[in-house]
Design a protein around this motif. Structure first.
Motif, PDB file in Angstrom:
ATOM      1  N   VAL A 157     -19.265  22.825  17.467  1.00  0.00           N
ATOM      2  CA  VAL A 157     -18.166  21.688  17.437  1.00  0.00           C
ATOM      3  C   VAL A 157     -18.077  21.809  15.810  1.00  0.00           C
ATOM      4  CG1 VAL A 157     -16.952  20.103  17.959  1.00  0.00           C
ATOM      5  CG2 VAL A 157     -18.224  21.721  19.666  1.00  0.00           C
ATOM      6  N   THR A 158     -19.160  21.116  15.107  1.00  0.00           N
ATOM      7  CA  THR A 158     -19.187  20.601  14.441  1.00  0.00           C
ATOM      8  C   THR A 158     -20.387  20.748  13.461  1.00  0.00           C
ATOM      9  OG1 THR A 158     -20.170  18.356  14.649  1.00  0.00           O
ATOM     10  CG2 THR A 158     -18.414  18.386  14.610  1.00  0.00           C
ATOM     11  N   VAL A 203     -25.316  15.474   1.898  1.00  0.00           N
ATOM     12  CA  VAL A 203     -25.659  15.521   3.498  1.00  0.00           C
ATOM     13  C   VAL A 203     -24.393  15.448   4.389  1.00  0.00           C
ATOM     14  CG1 VAL A 203     -27.006  15.530   5.791  1.00  0.00           C
ATOM     15  CG2 VAL A 203     -27.957  15.512   3.582  1.00  0.00           C
ATOM     16  N   MET A 204     -23.282  16.204   4.058  1.00  0.00           N
ATOM     17  CA  MET A 204     -22.214  15.534   5.046  1.00  0.00           C
ATOM     18  C   MET A 204     -21.755  16.516   6.422  1.00  0.00           C
ATOM     19  SD  MET A 204     -19.668  18.023   2.016  1.00  0.00           S
ATOM     20  CE  MET A 204     -19.732  19.267   2.775  1.00  0.00           C
ATOM     21  N   GLY A 205     -21.982  15.515   7.270  1.00  0.00           N
ATOM     22  CA  GLY A 205     -21.920  15.251   8.941  1.00  0.00           C
ATOM     23  C   GLY A 205     -20.856  15.909   9.092  1.00  0.00           C
ATOM     24  N   ASN A 206     -20.714  15.399  10.751  1.00  0.00           N
ATOM     25  CA  ASN A 206     -19.343  16.065  11.431  1.00  0.00           C
ATOM     26  C   ASN A 206     -17.829  16.928  10.627  1.00  0.00           C
ATOM     27  OD1 ASN A 206     -18.658  14.670  13.475  1.00  0.00           O
ATOM     28  ND2 ASN A 206     -16.645  13.993  12.905  1.00  0.00           N
ATOM     29  N   LEU A 207     -18.825  18.405  10.122  1.00  0.00           N
ATOM     30  CA  LEU A 207     -17.294  19.058   9.225  1.00  0.00           C
ATOM     31  C   LEU A 207     -17.333  20.150  11.005  1.00  0.00           C
ATOM     32  CD1 LEU A 207     -16.158  19.475   6.519  1.00  0.00           C
ATOM     33  CD2 LEU A 207     -17.757  20.890   6.172  1.00  0.00           C
ATOM     34  N   TYR A 230      -5.709   7.395  21.035  1.00  0.00           N
ATOM     35  CA  TYR A 230      -4.471   8.075  21.016  1.00  0.00           C
ATOM     36  C   TYR A 230      -5.960   9.327  22.088  1.00  0.00           C
ATOM     37  CZ  TYR A 230      -8.281   9.854  17.640  1.00  0.00           C
ATOM     38  OH  TYR A 230      -9.689   9.692  16.266  1.00  0.00           O
ATOM     39  N   PRO A 231      -4.761   9.938  22.507  1.00  0.00           N
ATOM     40  CA  PRO A 231      -5.352  11.085  23.559  1.00  0.00           C
ATOM     41  C   PRO A 231      -6.992  11.520  23.589  1.00  0.00           C
ATOM     42  CG  PRO A 231      -2.878  11.236  23.206  1.00  0.00           C
ATOM     43  CD  PRO A 231      -3.103  10.507  22.404  1.00  0.00           C
ATOM     44  N   GLU A 232      -6.309  12.354  22.401  1.00  0.00           N
ATOM     45  CA  GLU A 232      -8.280  13.472  21.882  1.00  0.00           C
ATOM     46  C   GLU A 232      -9.076  12.332  21.194  1.00  0.00           C
ATOM     47  OE1 GLU A 232      -5.358  14.034  19.223  1.00  0.00           O
ATOM     48  OE2 GLU A 232      -5.172  13.504  21.122  1.00  0.00           O
ATOM     49  N   GLU A 233      -9.460  11.054  21.361  1.00  0.00           N
ATOM     50  CA  GLU A 233     -10.000  10.586  21.159  1.00  0.00           C
ATOM     51  C   GLU A 233     -11.656  10.650  21.031  1.00  0.00           C
ATOM     52  OE1 GLU A 233     -11.440   5.729  18.411  1.00  0.00           O
ATOM     53  OE2 GLU A 233      -9.969   6.717  20.525  1.00  0.00           O
ATOM     54  N   PHE A 234     -12.244  10.226  21.994  1.00  0.00           N
ATOM     55  CA  PHE A 234     -13.019  11.077  22.331  1.00  0.00           C
ATOM     56  C   PHE A 234     -13.234  12.407  22.993  1.00  0.00           C
ATOM     57  CE2 PHE A 234     -12.287   7.136  23.399  1.00  0.00           C
ATOM     58  CZ  PHE A 234     -13.311   6.389  22.805  1.00  0.00           C
ATOM     59  N   GLU A 235     -12.265  13.892  22.493  1.00  0.00           N
ATOM     60  CA  GLU A 235     -12.778  14.757  22.810  1.00  0.00           C
ATOM     61  C   GLU A 235     -13.039  14.925  21.212  1.00  0.00           C
ATOM     62  OE1 GLU A 235     -11.879  17.189  25.151  1.00  0.00           O
ATOM     63  OE2 GLU A 235     -12.137  15.300  26.352  1.00  0.00           O
ATOM     64  N   LEU A 236     -12.655  14.461  20.594  1.00  0.00           N
ATOM     65  CA  LEU A 236     -13.380  14.765  18.623  1.00  0.00           C
ATOM     66  C   LEU A 236     -14.316  14.029  18.167  1.00  0.00           C
ATOM     67  CD1 LEU A 236      -9.311  14.209  17.360  1.00  0.00           C
ATOM     68  CD2 LEU A 236     -11.240  16.385  17.265  1.00  0.00           C
ATOM     69  N   PHE A 237     -14.320  12.641  18.699  1.00  0.00           N
ATOM     70  CA  PHE A 237     -15.950  11.483  18.094  1.00  0.00           C
ATOM     71  C   PHE A 237     -16.387  11.257  19.253  1.00  0.00           C
ATOM     72  CE2 PHE A 237     -12.051  11.227  15.000  1.00  0.00           C
ATOM     73  CZ  PHE A 237     -12.952  11.446  14.123  1.00  0.00           C
TER      74      PHE A 237
END
Length: 215
Positions: free
Chosen positions: A156-157, A69-73, A17-24
């Motif tokens: 960001v996270t 331990v919660m990553g990527n929040l 999806y368009p924003e996938e590599f903006e998010l991850f």
């Protein structure tokens, strides 16, 4: 022969999806490492209950303490603000049959929304902290905030570590493997595994755990 992927984004990787590599990170789809899915529950500032469907985490400790331990929040979320303000949160483990109801809390997450109502969940109170609890969860893990770290420094996270203060387990899940694993047990996220030869994307998968052997 191994396929080598470096920190620079592989230009042949196609997003699902368009924003996938903006998010991850592209390393997420390169590796496709599964992690357990759960719901983080907190109170919003307006006292509406908040639900955050989350993965990217681990659980461990020593004889003195146990930690979530919660990553990527994401730092822009209600959950992040709620945890910083309240200094606590609850982790709720639900079986795969609740997946669609948890997704409803993603689509209905405005500040004024009662997200327990959005997901048709029963609200209960935590035993040791000030946080809402999903009654339908087979396991609830109550945590106080231990630390917050922006690993990338990009704002960001964040990686949030909570110290576990109390755990509630449904009596049906108290013994053996049958209920905690398989379709009635822990739900897993398998991040979309990129085709490392063609760069074609794949969909993320939702999985359960099969016990193959005892150690």
């Amino acid at each position: 022969m191994k396929i080598e992927i470096g920190k620079e984004f592989p230009q042949y990787f196609k997003p699902l999806y368009p924003e996938e590599f903006e998010l991850f990170s592209h390393f997420e789809t390169t590796t496709g490492i599964p992690t357990v899915l759960f719901a983080i529950t907190t109170w919003k500032e307006n006292r509406q209950p908040n639900v955050c469907f989350h993965a990217w985490s681990c659980f461990h400790g020593d004889k003195t303490a146990f930690f979530a331990v919660m990553g990527n929040l994401y730092q822009h979320t209600h959950t992040y603000a709620n945890i910083l303000r309240e200094q606590c949160f609850c982790i709720n483990f639900l079986p795969i049959r609740y997946y669609d109801r948890l997704v409803e809390t993603i689509h209905n997450n405005d500040y004024e929304t009662d997200e327990f109502q959005a997901g048709s969940f029963t609200l209960a109170s935590a035993k040791a902290i000030h946080a809402p609890v999903i009654e339908e969860a087979f396991m609830n893990m109550e945590c106080t905030l231990r630390s917050v770290e922006d690993l990338s420094g990009a704002g960001v996270t964040s990686m949030i570590t909570g110290q576990v203060q109390h755990v509630s387990v449904d009596e049906e899940y108290a013994s053996g493997y049958k209920k905690r694993y398989g379709k009635d047990g822990f739900m897993m996220l398998v991040p979309a595994p990129q085709d490392l030869v063609t760069g074609e994307p794949a969909q993320s998968a939702i999985a359960t755990v099969d016990i193959e052997m005892l150690d």
